[in-house]
Motif scaffolding. Structure first.
Motif, PDB file in Angstrom:
ATOM      1  N   LYS A   1       0.721  -1.333   0.075  1.00  0.00           N
ATOM      2  CA  LYS A   1      -0.376   0.133  -0.214  1.00  0.00           C
ATOM      3  C   LYS A   1       0.563   1.471   0.037  1.00  0.00           C
ATOM      4  O   LYS A   1       0.256   2.396   0.303  1.00  0.00           O
ATOM      5  CB  LYS A   1      -1.030   0.115   1.176  1.00  0.00           C
ATOM      6  N   GLN A   2       2.064   0.924   0.070  1.00  0.00           N
ATOM      7  CA  GLN A   2       3.219   2.326   0.266  1.00  0.00           C
ATOM      8  C   GLN A   2       2.386   3.659  -1.714  1.00  0.00           C
ATOM      9  O   GLN A   2       2.365   2.722  -2.605  1.00  0.00           O
ATOM     10  CB  GLN A   2       4.450   1.923  -1.109  1.00  0.00           C
ATOM     11  N   GLN A   3       2.686   4.363  -1.163  1.00  0.00           N
ATOM     12  CA  GLN A   3       1.983   5.328  -2.302  1.00  0.00           C
ATOM     13  C   GLN A   3       2.957   5.773  -3.792  1.00  0.00           C
ATOM     14  O   GLN A   3       4.108   5.140  -3.429  1.00  0.00           O
ATOM     15  CB  GLN A   3       1.787   6.905  -1.624  1.00  0.00           C
ATOM     16  N   PRO A   4       2.235   5.634  -5.008  1.00  0.00           N
ATOM     17  CA  PRO A   4       2.999   5.171  -6.377  1.00  0.00           C
ATOM     18  C   PRO A   4       3.572   6.553  -6.189  1.00  0.00           C
ATOM     19  O   PRO A   4       3.123   7.654  -5.571  1.00  0.00           O
ATOM     20  CB  PRO A   4       2.235   4.633  -7.047  1.00  0.00           C
ATOM     21  N   GLY A   5       4.077   6.444  -7.060  1.00  0.00           N
ATOM     22  CA  GLY A   5       4.938   7.679  -7.338  1.00  0.00           C
ATOM     23  C   GLY A   5       4.373   8.562  -8.161  1.00  0.00           C
ATOM     24  O   GLY A   5       3.411   8.297  -8.328  1.00  0.00           O
ATOM     25  N   PHE A   6       4.416  10.347  -7.636  1.00  0.00           N
ATOM     26  CA  PHE A   6       3.712  11.081  -7.574  1.00  0.00           C
ATOM     27  C   PHE A   6       3.709  10.960  -9.669  1.00  0.00           C
ATOM     28  O   PHE A   6       2.885  12.130 -10.823  1.00  0.00           O
ATOM     29  CB  PHE A   6       3.930  12.577  -7.798  1.00  0.00           C
ATOM     30  N   TRP A   7       4.237  10.688 -10.611  1.00  0.00           N
ATOM     31  CA  TRP A   7       4.174  10.778 -11.765  1.00  0.00           C
ATOM     32  C   TRP A   7       3.632   9.762 -12.778  1.00  0.00           C
ATOM     33  O   TRP A   7       3.179   9.602 -13.402  1.00  0.00           O
ATOM     34  CB  TRP A   7       5.475  10.803 -12.402  1.00  0.00           C
ATOM     35  N   THR A   8       3.082   8.585 -11.630  1.00  0.00           N
ATOM     36  CA  THR A   8       2.371   7.683 -12.237  1.00  0.00           C
ATOM     37  C   THR A   8       0.969   7.988 -11.989  1.00  0.00           C
ATOM     38  O   THR A   8       0.682   8.593 -10.956  1.00  0.00           O
ATOM     39  CB  THR A   8       2.557   6.076 -11.216  1.00  0.00           C
ATOM     40  N   PHE A   9       0.111   7.245 -13.567  1.00  0.00           N
ATOM     41  CA  PHE A   9      -1.072   7.721 -12.931  1.00  0.00           C
ATOM     42  C   PHE A   9      -2.369   7.101 -12.045  1.00  0.00           C
ATOM     43  O   PHE A   9      -3.211   7.840 -11.808  1.00  0.00           O
ATOM     44  CB  PHE A   9      -1.980   6.428 -14.183  1.00  0.00           C
TER      45      PHE A   9
END
Lengths: 297, 236
Positions: A65-73
């Protein structure tokens, strides 16, 4: 047994305060609410093997559940994870602010969304421009000397104003609250997105009352903001709290009054500004002769 | 072989006929082709297709694309639950409609350049950026429609509003008055409803059921803004 205490049902307010203290845990998943990070709550009656399995499972789940990076959709998709009923509930909550009810805790439940702020701002910008145009039409009916024009540039102005207000002011507020965080230890400030969310939903009340843009809409909207900010600010010194809240209300009032004057008053302001341009740019003397006449009236 | 040569002449001979006796009767003449190409049916079809679009006349190419666009226009005018717009999406139709609408709407009636209707670029930007924003919104909400399919549907569903613009311009040739305005208002409202219904028929199924209203509202706002621009158009 400490584990049994954690198994007991917690009241919502306690849980939301727990959430407030550990905001990182809240944004990932709801099921982590009653389980402090890393611990296994279901320890009673299980063998050691199962405990190890549970540990592995919870740590695995937290990794996933780690947040995906801000460059991903997917990162942005997490901010649009709302249903129709939730959006409507949040709008209703912003229309009726109550002193005890904290908008962020009760309606957002620490899951801010960007759908509401974005589309409420877009709707408000277009509604402002359209209603301003309607005002001009009605004014022309009463006074035929006023020249009707579609005034499309107002859409651009309205859009820029509303979006800047709804994003830059929360940014400033969030920054200021984070700066003051050191003074108060008990309750952390809201995240940036929660602040944006609060501002966005508070602007909703202007849409239906746009004709009036009056004191009632301003009062509802500003009181919603104040009630939401009050728990965060009350720990601070009285002076800072008072200044902050009055600044918030003042900015909101400025927005309301500015919009009222720019969009809904067709007579004095617009015909004073354009005529010098009209006289110099327009080769048509007939048009140039009409503008001084409107200035006189 | 020697045995076979003797057998036809002598019916009384009791010698058995060898196998494949008749083979020697076959004479290979020169005009039966014994060479050729082994072609798999699929491949030959593709090769035919390639060469036909390369070698076909420009008229054929244009007519094929125009027919595809026209077929989609028909699907918009009579909206049914069909997949044609989604399956074979193209952006020619939206481009034609957007350019037509922007050309007709630009700079309606201004004594002051700043005060008039939208410029060509403003209409163009509103339509394309509006469509992109709605598409992004529906994808972020979890819809399973592809980016260009959604752009295609939103662009094609501007057709009723373009028709409304044409009608409004014709109506404005007559002298203006309240009846003139009522006629234009009625036409624009009907075409706006048609656009929204047509695009919802195509787009609503791709959304999860508890978020349909969230995805449809921006479409409503988009067509409402375009309708407003059409209604407030006043010629110079």
């Amino acid at each position: 047994m400490a584990a049994a205490d954690e198994l007991a049902f917690h009241e919502f307010e306690e849980a939301t305060n727990l959430l407030a203290e550990t905001p990182d845990a809240a944004t990932t998943s709801r099921t982590d609410q009653l389980t402090p990070q890393g611990h296994v709550a279901v320890a009673v009656g299980l063998g050691a093997e199962d405990e190890v399995e549970e540990n592995d499972k919870t740590s695995l789940l937290q990794e996933e559940k780690q947040q995906p990076g801000f460059w991903t959709f997917d990162y942005y998709q997490s901010f649009f994870d709302v249903d129709t009923s939730q959006v409507l509930d949040r709008i209703k909550g912003s229309l009726l602010p109550r002193p005890g009810h904290n908008f962020v805790r009760h309606h957002l439940r620490n899951r801010p969304d960007l759908y509401g702020p974005f589309w409420i701002c877009a709707t408000l910008a277009f509604v402002l421009a359209i209603t301003g145009n309607l005002t001009l039409v009605l004014a022309q009916r009463k006074d035929p000397s006023i020249h009707y024009s579609p005034q499309f540039h107002k859409v651009t102005v309205a859009g820029i104003t509303i979006y800047c207000y709804a994003w830059l002011v929360p940014l400033a507020l969030w920054g200021f609250l984070r700066w003051r965080k050191g003074v108060r230890e008990r309750m952390g400030p809201y995240t940036f997105l929660e602040t944006v969310c609060v501002y966005g939903y508070s602007l909703f009340v202007f849409i239906p009352t746009v004709w009036l843009f009056g004191a009632l809409a301003l009062a509802l909207s500003a009181s919603g903001l104040v009630f939401t900010l009050w728990p965060v600010v009350r720990e601070d010194t009285r002076l800072v709290a008072a200044v902050l809240l009055s600044a918030v209300v003042l900015l909101h009032a400025l927005l309301a009054v500015g919009c009222k004057f720019y969009f809904f008053q067709p007579l004095p302001l617009e015909h004073i500004a354009p005529p010098p341009q009209a006289i110099s740019l327009s080769p048509n003397t007939l048009l140039a002769s009409t503008s001084p006449r409107t200035m006189v009236t | 072989m020697a045995e076979a040569a003797e057998s036809p002449g002598d019916p009384a001979t009791a010698s058995p006929k060898p196998l494949f006796a008749g083979l020697s009767d076959i004479s290979i003449s020169q005009d039966i082709p014994v060479e050729g190409e082994i072609t798999i049916p699929m491949r030959s079809r593709i090769r035919e297709f390639d060469s036909s679009t390369l070698n076909e006349s420009v008229h054929n190419t244009i007519m094929r694309d125009l027919k595809a666009v026209g077929k989609k226009f028909m699907h918009v005018l009579y909206p049914r639950k069909s997949n044609t717009l989604l399956r074979d999406w193209d952006l020619w139709g939206p481009l034609i409609l957007c350019v037509t609408l922007a050309l007709m709407l630009q700079q309606g009636s201004a004594d002051n350049e700043k005060d008039g209707g939208p410029q060509f670029a403003e209409v163009f930007v509103i339509i394309w950026f509006g469509a992109v924003t709605i598409t992004l919104n529906s994808k972020l909400l979890g819809g399973n429609i592809s980016f260009f399919q959604s752009l295609c549907v939103l662009g094609y569903c501007i057709l009723p509003l373009t028709v409304a613009m044409l009608v409004c311009r014709l109506v404005l040739l007559a002298d203006s008055g309240p009846i003139n305005f009522m006629v234009r208002l009625f036409v624009v409202i009907v075409m706006f409803a048609w656009s929204v219904i047509a695009s919802t028929a195509f787009l609503a199924d791709s959304q999860p059921p508890n978020r349909k209203a969230l995805a449809v509202y921006p479409v409503f706002l988009f067509y409402f803004v375009i309708s407003w621009m059409i209604l407030t158009f006043t010629p110079k």
